[in-house]
Design a protein around this motif. Structure first.
Motif, PDB file in Angstrom:
ATOM      1  N   PHE A  71      34.732  36.938  31.320  1.00 37.42           N
ATOM      2  CA  PHE A  71      36.016  36.284  31.120  1.00 37.42           C
ATOM      3  C   PHE A  71      36.218  35.250  32.216  1.00 37.42           C
ATOM      4  N   SER A  72      35.880  34.001  31.906  1.00 40.20           N
ATOM      5  CA  SER A  72      35.829  32.951  32.920  1.00 40.20           C
ATOM      6  C   SER A  72      37.193  32.629  33.519  1.00 40.20           C
ATOM      7  N   ALA A  73      38.278  32.904  32.800  1.00 45.74           N
ATOM      8  CA  ALA A  73      39.599  32.657  33.376  1.00 45.74           C
ATOM      9  C   ALA A  73      39.796  33.467  34.648  1.00 45.74           C
ATOM     10  N   MET A  74      39.145  34.620  34.714  1.00 43.56           N
ATOM     11  CA  MET A  74      39.261  35.466  35.895  1.00 43.56           C
ATOM     12  C   MET A  74      38.217  35.104  36.956  1.00 43.56           C
ATOM     13  N   THR A  75      36.991  34.926  36.541  1.00 41.34           N
ATOM     14  CA  THR A  75      35.960  34.604  37.533  1.00 41.34           C
ATOM     15  C   THR A  75      36.239  33.249  38.195  1.00 41.34           C
ATOM     16  N   ASN A  76      36.857  32.330  37.460  1.00 43.35           N
ATOM     17  CA  ASN A  76      37.213  31.042  38.063  1.00 43.35           C
ATOM     18  C   ASN A  76      38.222  31.208  39.199  1.00 43.35           C
ATOM     19  N   ALA A  77      39.052  32.258  39.103  1.00 42.00           N
ATOM     20  CA  ALA A  77      40.060  32.487  40.138  1.00 42.00           C
ATOM     21  C   ALA A  77      39.430  32.832  41.478  1.00 42.00           C
ATOM     22  N   ALA A  78      38.205  33.318  41.460  1.00 42.23           N
ATOM     23  CA  ALA A  78      37.529  33.682  42.708  1.00 42.23           C
ATOM     24  C   ALA A  78      36.854  32.490  43.380  1.00 42.23           C
ATOM     25  N   LEU A  79      36.570  31.449  42.615  1.00 45.53           N
ATOM     26  CA  LEU A  79      35.809  30.326  43.168  1.00 45.53           C
ATOM     27  C   LEU A  79      36.536  29.604  44.301  1.00 45.53           C
ATOM     28  N   PRO A  80      37.848  29.330  44.194  1.00 45.66           N
ATOM     29  CA  PRO A  80      38.521  28.671  45.321  1.00 45.66           C
ATOM     30  C   PRO A  80      38.554  29.512  46.593  1.00 45.66           C
ATOM     31  N   LEU A  81      38.297  30.807  46.453  1.00 40.81           N
ATOM     32  CA  LEU A  81      38.237  31.681  47.623  1.00 40.81           C
ATOM     33  C   LEU A  81      36.872  31.621  48.299  1.00 40.81           C
ATOM     34  N   GLY A  82      35.958  30.852  47.709  1.00 42.89           N
ATOM     35  CA  GLY A  82      34.617  30.744  48.285  1.00 42.89           C
ATOM     36  C   GLY A  82      33.687  31.853  47.857  1.00 42.89           C
ATOM     37  N   ILE A  83      34.043  32.573  46.803  1.00 42.48           N
ATOM     38  CA  ILE A  83      33.205  33.671  46.306  1.00 42.48           C
ATOM     39  C   ILE A  83      32.199  33.134  45.294  1.00 42.48           C
ATOM     40  N   ASN A  84      30.953  33.514  45.444  1.00 43.73           N
ATOM     41  CA  ASN A  84      29.884  33.126  44.521  1.00 43.73           C
ATOM     42  C   ASN A  84      29.625  34.259  43.539  1.00 43.73           C
ATOM     43  N   TRP A  85      29.341  33.905  42.303  1.00 41.30           N
ATOM     44  CA  TRP A  85      29.056  34.917  41.287  1.00 41.30           C
ATOM     45  C   TRP A  85      27.566  35.051  41.045  1.00 41.30           C
ATOM     46  N   VAL A  86      27.120  36.291  40.946  1.00 40.19           N
ATOM     47  CA  VAL A  86      25.724  36.601  40.651  1.00 40.19           C
ATOM     48  C   VAL A  86      25.688  37.280  39.282  1.00 40.19           C
ATOM     49  N   PRO A  87      25.294  36.553  38.242  1.00 43.25           N
ATOM     50  CA  PRO A  87      25.315  37.128  36.896  1.00 43.25           C
ATOM     51  C   PRO A  87      24.178  38.114  36.666  1.00 43.25           C
ATOM     52  N   ILE A  88      24.502  39.213  35.958  1.00 42.03           N
ATOM     53  CA  ILE A  88      23.519  40.237  35.607  1.00 42.03           C
ATOM     54  C   ILE A  88      23.303  40.216  34.103  1.00 42.03           C
ATOM     55  N   ARG A  89      22.049  40.294  33.691  1.00 39.81           N
ATOM     56  CA  ARG A  89      21.703  40.212  32.278  1.00 39.81           C
ATOM     57  C   ARG A  89      22.370  41.319  31.466  1.00 39.81           C
ATOM     58  N   MET A  90      22.566  41.003  30.178  1.00 39.23           N
ATOM     59  CA  MET A  90      23.193  41.926  29.240  1.00 39.23           C
ATOM     60  C   MET A  90      22.343  42.055  27.987  1.00 39.23           C
ATOM     61  N   ASP A  91      22.607  43.129  27.230  1.00 40.58           N
ATOM     62  CA  ASP A  91      22.085  43.249  25.870  1.00 40.58           C
ATOM     63  C   ASP A  91      23.234  43.743  24.997  1.00 40.58           C
ATOM     64  N   LYS A  92      22.942  44.251  23.826  1.00 40.30           N
ATOM     65  CA  LYS A  92      24.005  44.644  22.899  1.00 40.30           C
ATOM     66  C   LYS A  92      24.862  45.792  23.426  1.00 40.30           C
TER      67      LYS A  92
END
Length: 505
Positions: free
Chosen positions: A171-192
């Motif tokens: 949910f990018s609306a939430m992860t975007n909220a962390a970016l101005p705080l200087g937090i980097n996101w590390v995505p983890i792979r998914m399946d079904k």
């Protein structure tokens, strides 16, 4: 209703509890001081009859309201949701008063309060938590919905340069909220079935702090009806993820607004008759991370937005006492306490003159039946209108509101794949370009579905991913099935025709 023991077997839970998790706090959280006025206010609540001449509250005799009536469905109906929709069911009036007895007086609800919310409401939600999750040594605070709670958690745990884990589509609306705080996101792979534990373990075990900075110490996850993919983590995966979190000392932010919307539940009628809906539902709902947590590393976020109304902006956070205190301090010096009208409504709804906890769970059960019907209709129409074209497919979601539709772009005449990307780790196909074109095509046809690119979490620039660029995997749309039957029928009809026209171009 007699309070009974929660259904989860906790014999597998070690008794030892790790309490010192202060190392996870951000620099901001470490130096934040309690709001001194709120501190005095809390002390003043301890002794009944204390004359308070310290606060700046308008006096309750000047509130321009003395009574609020809420007209809600009667929970005595066999299927309250269907009766409410059809207008055939009985109604129930629950009331809040300023000067007459009720669950939560408007004198209290409409006055200034503390960041954690009013005790009466928190106690009711703690009771609900205990019956569903049975978390040891956890406490409840209120929030202005999950978005409010999450952004505060990002501030609580994140410093500039920190890295947090998340699903590769989220949910990018939430992860975007962390970016101005200087937090980097590390995505983890998914399946079904959602986040893949082995990929999470690989990301943590192979982390190089010299080149990548401090190892991630927070996982943000949506375990039920993951937004956008609609996947729900099986219990075995949840256990493994929790084990990995303990091994690498990771805090789990369990964002679970869709938890109560579960389908294909085998609810025992005899359990309902003997113990009520709370026990019956708790026996079949998924095992949460919170229910597994014995050392305080899970911060769980719940919301009324999907089961009552999103505009209420009221939710609750469950975590260990230490983190709860820090969150409350942040709230006391920022957004302040959750709104009193929502707290008054929830107090009356869950109180003895309203639905009560068991009546609330009966409503949830009935709501699940209606959403399950709409999900089944969506999938039936999808198979009839879309899947027969051979151009798209979808898994049937087990919970929530979303269907993750895969578009078979490789069948498109203009689909291209190259041997080597333009830059190291870059995309090797034109998937993103074709999906953007398809999105605009559907928009011209009068249909909006959310493209996967909206939720994609690319890895760090310059770091070559071992599993390819995420733009090569954005051949999906997120569609919701919670609309009316007409919306489902017409929407999927447009989608089918738009697909066929697009693939013929």
């Amino acid at each position: 209703m007699v309070c009974i023991q929660p259904p989860h077997d906790r014999s597998d839970v070690p008794k030892k509890r790790q309490t010192d998790l202060s190392r996870h706090l951000s620099a901001e959280a470490r130096v934040r001081l309690p709001n001194p006025i709120k501190t005095i206010w809390k002390v003043a609540q301890v002794k009944p009859g204390t004359i308070n001449m310290g606060n700046g509250d308008p006096h309750h005799t000047l509130y321009p309201v003395c009574e609020m009536n809420f007209v809600v469905p009667s929970i005595d109906e066999a299927d309250p949701v269907q009766a409410w929709r059809a207008g055939t069911g009985e109604q129930q009036i629950i009331a809040s008063y300023k000067d007459e007895p009720c669950a939560l007086s408007l004198r209290t609800a409409l006055a200034y309060g503390a960041g954690a919310g009013l005790k009466h409401v928190r106690d009711a939600l703690a009771d609900l938590n205990n019956r569903i999750h049975a978390p040891p040594n956890h406490t409840v605070s209120l929030s202005l919905g999950n978005a409010d709670a999450l952004t505060k958690c990002f501030r609580l745990f994140g410093d500039p340069g920190d890295s947090f884990l998340c699903e590769e589509f989220t949910f990018s609306a939430m992860t975007n909220a962390a970016l101005p705080l200087g937090i980097n996101w590390v995505p983890i792979r998914m399946d079904k079935d959602g986040l893949i534990p082995s990929d999470m373990e690989r990301a943590l075990s192979s982390w190089d702090e010299l080149s990548q900075g401090k190892r991630p110490h927070v996982l943000y996850t949506i375990p039920c009806s993951q937004n956008p993919t609609g996947s729900t983590l099986p219990e075995e995966r949840r256990r493994r993820i929790y084990e990995i979190a303990r091994e690498f000392d990771v805090i789990i932010l369990e964002d679970d607004p869709y938890f109560f919307l579960q389908y294909d539940l085998d609810i025992e009628t005899t359990t309902v008759e003997s113990y009520g809906f709370t026990r019956a539902m708790a026996s079949v709902l998924p095992r949460s991370f919170l229910s597994m947590d014995y050392d305080g590393r899970v911060v769980r976020l719940d919301s009324f937005s999907k089961i009552l109304a999103p505009g209420m902006r009221l939710g609750w956070v469950t975590c260990n006492d230490f983190f709860s205190e820090k969150l409350d301090m942040l709230t006391d010096s920022s957004s302040q306490h959750p709104h009193g009208l929502g707290q008054a409504f929830i107090s009356e709804l869950l109180g003895s003159h309203g639905w009560g906890i068991d009546g609330f769970m009966k409503w949830v059960s009935s709501l699940c039946n209606e959403y399950e019907r709409r999900r089944n209709l969506f999938m039936d129409v999808f198979r009839r209108e879309v899947q027969v074209t051979g151009l798209a497919s979808a898994e049937t979601p087990k919970s929530g509101m979303f269907v993750w539709i895969k578009v078979d772009l490789e069948r498109h005449a203009r689909y291209r794949k190259v041997e080597s990307p333009e830059y190291p780790g870059g995309p090797v196909s034109n998937t993103a370009e074709l999906m953007n074109e398809l999105f605009r095509k559907l928009l011209d046809c009068g249909l909006v579905m959310m493209p996967a690119s909206t939720f994609a979490m690319p890895g760090r620039i310059g770091k070559c991913p071992t599993d390819g660029h995420i733009n090569d995997r954005v051949n999906y749309f997120r569609a919701t099935f919670v609309g009316t039957d007409e919306v489902i029928e017409n929407g999927l009809g447009i989608f089918s025709r738009g697909l066929e026209e697009f693939f013929s171009l």
